[in-house]
Design an enzyme around this catalytic site. Structure first.
Site, PDB file in Angstrom:
ATOM      1  N   GLU A  51      37.467 -21.055 -16.348  1.00 17.41           N
ATOM      2  CA  GLU A  51      38.578 -21.190 -17.161  1.00 17.41           C
ATOM      3  C   GLU A  51      39.939 -22.011 -16.311  1.00 17.41           C
ATOM      4  OE1 GLU A  51      36.923 -17.597 -18.687  1.00 17.41           O
ATOM      5  OE2 GLU A  51      37.182 -18.107 -16.645  1.00 17.41           O
ATOM      6  N   PHE A 113      38.924  -2.399 -22.240  1.00 16.15           N
ATOM      7  CA  PHE A 113      38.136  -3.367 -21.457  1.00 16.15           C
ATOM      8  C   PHE A 113      38.742  -4.628 -21.557  1.00 16.15           C
ATOM      9  CE2 PHE A 113      34.219  -5.982 -21.344  1.00 16.15           C
ATOM     10  CZ  PHE A 113      33.998  -6.061 -20.087  1.00 16.15           C
ATOM     11  N   GLN A 114      38.949  -5.530 -20.641  1.00 14.73           N
ATOM     12  CA  GLN A 114      39.190  -6.724 -20.405  1.00 14.73           C
ATOM     13  C   GLN A 114      40.581  -7.092 -21.270  1.00 14.73           C
ATOM     14  OE1 GLN A 114      35.930  -9.466 -21.635  1.00 14.73           O
ATOM     15  NE2 GLN A 114      35.469  -9.428 -19.543  1.00 14.73           N
ATOM     16  N   LYS A 163      41.413  -9.874 -31.330  1.00 11.73           N
ATOM     17  CA  LYS A 163      40.345 -10.201 -31.902  1.00 11.73           C
ATOM     18  C   LYS A 163      40.229 -10.052 -33.334  1.00 11.73           C
ATOM     19  CE  LYS A 163      35.470  -9.366 -31.253  1.00 11.73           C
ATOM     20  NZ  LYS A 163      34.611  -8.487 -30.315  1.00 11.73           N
ATOM     21  N   MET A 470      46.569 -31.489   6.095  1.00 13.14           N
ATOM     22  CA  MET A 470      48.118 -31.500   6.004  1.00 13.14           C
ATOM     23  C   MET A 470      48.790 -30.256   6.618  1.00 13.14           C
ATOM     24  SD  MET A 470      50.532 -33.501   5.055  1.00 13.14           S
ATOM     25  CE  MET A 470      50.420 -34.420   3.665  1.00 13.14           C
TER      26      MET A 470
END
Length: 559
Positions: A51, A113-114, A163, A470
């Site tokens: 993602e 969940f999630q 959802k 760097m």
């Protein structure tokens, strides 16, 4: 018509002119992806490897095209994986709409969940964040999200859709795309005062920022520069807004800017900043920045005026409109008087060129200048972050707007490959090149799988010094060579890695092979990786030391 929430999302995307989205599926967005399947003939979905890669790809797509980047991700870890990309877009004012799924409404707040409160997580790094709890409000929320992302100073907006909202039915009524009016708050009195300041200046210096590109104001900016007969510089984000091959261009300004630009800012009597926010990497020690100059600040965001540097006058509004007004009223005054100032600038440019030493080994500037010559400075260049980023900024001739895509504000290692993919998808008329260091490349090299799957004709140059260059440069110069955590020295064979992902790989080790290898790499149809080993002690110069004034540069000659 009656549609479910997922179909309403698709219709709203089409309303907004969206034809490409980037994302990754999951349980809470399964109905949204089912709708994407239904609409696949009108909306292309690019399935990335992660993602974060999706957000960087949408970001690069937006920067290269001027359109709004769109991301779709699932809840929980899918949503949190977008955070770095959202923050990157926020810092650089990139229009993006990120759609995340969430658990059904009855499960919100129950550690399901999630489940993550992604609206709360992203509130500080977006222009606005929404959670839609009623399907009847979904369409208007999405329209508002796109409007907010693009009005005024652009930025990312998040829309979180539980959802059950994505499957609920509601009436959908199509609407025409709302045109966003340019901000025009410049009064006649304010314009008059600005013109008076311009007229009196004998040694003007112009600083162009990313706002020039965001406003599509390149033509107006060039006309203003030439009417003023004034030397001009650019911030990192402003490169390409006006052709950096122009005779009045002095180089990038700031920490790794040219000595000419930093001297000009120090000795000018008027500094005109256009679409720039005066970041710390531009001004360094503010007490020594443009000490003898009036500052005229032109920017769309009034919150940036007098935030970091005090301006004697400002014009708040759309940069393109502001420049149009100035150009229409500006007389070609003091052009001859300014010629001595222009001559001084040219003397500095001759006396203080960027380093071109070779020493028998491949140097970063050799590769980047060859790329610039072979592409006539017209490729889209994306970068990772660090030394490779600065070398790309310094040595490639950026001749067009929206062709230099880099993480300026957040400095996100791993940005370049995703942005490179997004730019290639959005601008099929351009060759797209990602200039990377080995450390940054390894952060998101999994997106090579995406590039190979879609056969994107991108070129990735890996300047491999085996260190985090760097930070190591700072350790070398300011920390008594205590190289803590910066000698990575991985055993990765980048050619084999490229081939394993389905890309083509080359190793470039000899100076005499630079042009031939790059020529061959540039004409390939799919993704190509060119591995270029370089010396771990190659440094980015010039460099302003921490706490110093911008004219007090370290160069190779002063070490």
């Amino acid at each position: 018509m009656q549609l479910n929430g997922s179909q309403i999302l698709m219709e709203c995307l089409l309303e907004q002119g969206v034809d490409t989205v980037f994302g990754y599926p999951g349980g809470t967005v399964i109905h949204i992806f089912d709708a994407l399947y239904e609409y696949q003939d009108r909306i292309a979905h690019i399935l990335t490897s992660h993602e974060q890669g999706a957000t960087h790809a949408a970001d690069g797509y937006a920067r290269a095209t001027g359109k709004t980047g769109v991301v779709i991700a699932t809840s929980g870890p899918g949503a949190t994986n977008t955070v770095t990309g959202i923050a990157t877009a926020h810092m650089d004012s990139i229009p993006m709409v990120v759609v995340t799924g969430n658990v059904p409404l009855p499960l919100l707040g129950k550690d399901s969940f999630q489940e993550v409160d992604i609206m709360g997580v992203t509130m500080p790094i977006t222009k606005h964040s929404f959670i839609v709890k009623d399907v009847n409000q979904l369409a208007d929320t999405l329209r508002r999200a796109f409007h907010i992302a693009n009005e005024g100073r652009p930025g990312p907006v998040l829309v979180d859709i539980p959802k059950d909202v994505s499957v609920a039915m509601a009436a959908y009524t199509p609407q025409e795309l709302q045109v966003i009016e340019k901000q025009n708050t410049i009064t006649a009195e304010s314009l008059k005062n600005a013109l008076a300041i311009l007229k009196e200046s004998k040694k003007p210096f112009i600083l162009t920022g990313g706002g020039v590109i965001r406003a599509d104001a390149g033509e107006e900016m060039l006309a203003f520069i030439e009417k003023m007969n004034a030397p001009f510089s650019s911030t990192l984000m402003g490169l390409g807004g006006v052709n950096t091959g122009h005779s009045l261009f002095t180089g990038m300004i700031g920490m790794h800017g040219s000595k000419t630009s930093n001297m000009a800012a120090t000795q000018c009597d008027l500094l005109i900043a256009v679409g720039s926010r005066f970041s710390d990497r531009v001004i360094s020690n503010v007490k020594g920045f443009a000490p003898d100059a009036f500052i005229l600040h032109i920017d769309i965001d009034p919150a940036e005026v007098n935030k970091n540097v005090r301006a004697v006058h400002h014009l708040s509004g759309d940069v393109k409109l502001a420049l149009q007004k100035l150009n229409a009223a500006l007389e070609d005054t003091h052009v001859e008087a300014r010629q001595s100032w222009v001559n001084q600038i040219q003397d500095w440019k001759t006396s203080y060129p960027l380093a071109t030493n070779q020493n028998g080994t491949i140097k970063p500037h050799t590769v980047i200048r060859a790329l610039s010559d072979l592409t006539s400075g017209r490729a889209i260049v994306t970068t990772e972050v660090g030394q490779s980023q600065m070398w790309a900024a310094q040595y490639y001739t950026h001749s067009e707007p929206r062709t230099f895509l880099t993480s300026g504000g957040l400095g996100t290692m791993g940005f370049g490959l995703g942005a490179c993919m997004g730019a290639a998808i959005g601008r099929k008329d351009k060759k797209v090149i990602n200039i990377a260091g080995d450390g940054s490349f390894l952060m998101n090299c999994n997106e090579l799988a995406t590039a190979a799957h879609y056969q994107l004709p991108i070129l990735i140059i890996i300047l491999d010094n085996g260190v985090l260059g760097m930070v190591r440069q700072w350790q070398d110069l300011f920390f008594d060579k205590r190289f803590a955590g910066t000698t990575i020295d991985r055993k990765t064979d980048f050619v084999k890695l490229a081939e394993a992902f389905g890309a083509k790989g080359y190793k470039l080790e000899r100076v005499e092979d630079v042009e031939s290898v790059l020529k061959e790499a540039l004409v390939q149809d799919g993704p190509v990786v060119v591995h270029v080993p370089i010396d771990k002690d190659d440094k980015v110069f010039p460099m302003v030391p921490p706490g110093a004034f911008i004219q007090d540069l370290i160069t190779e000659e002063t070490l």
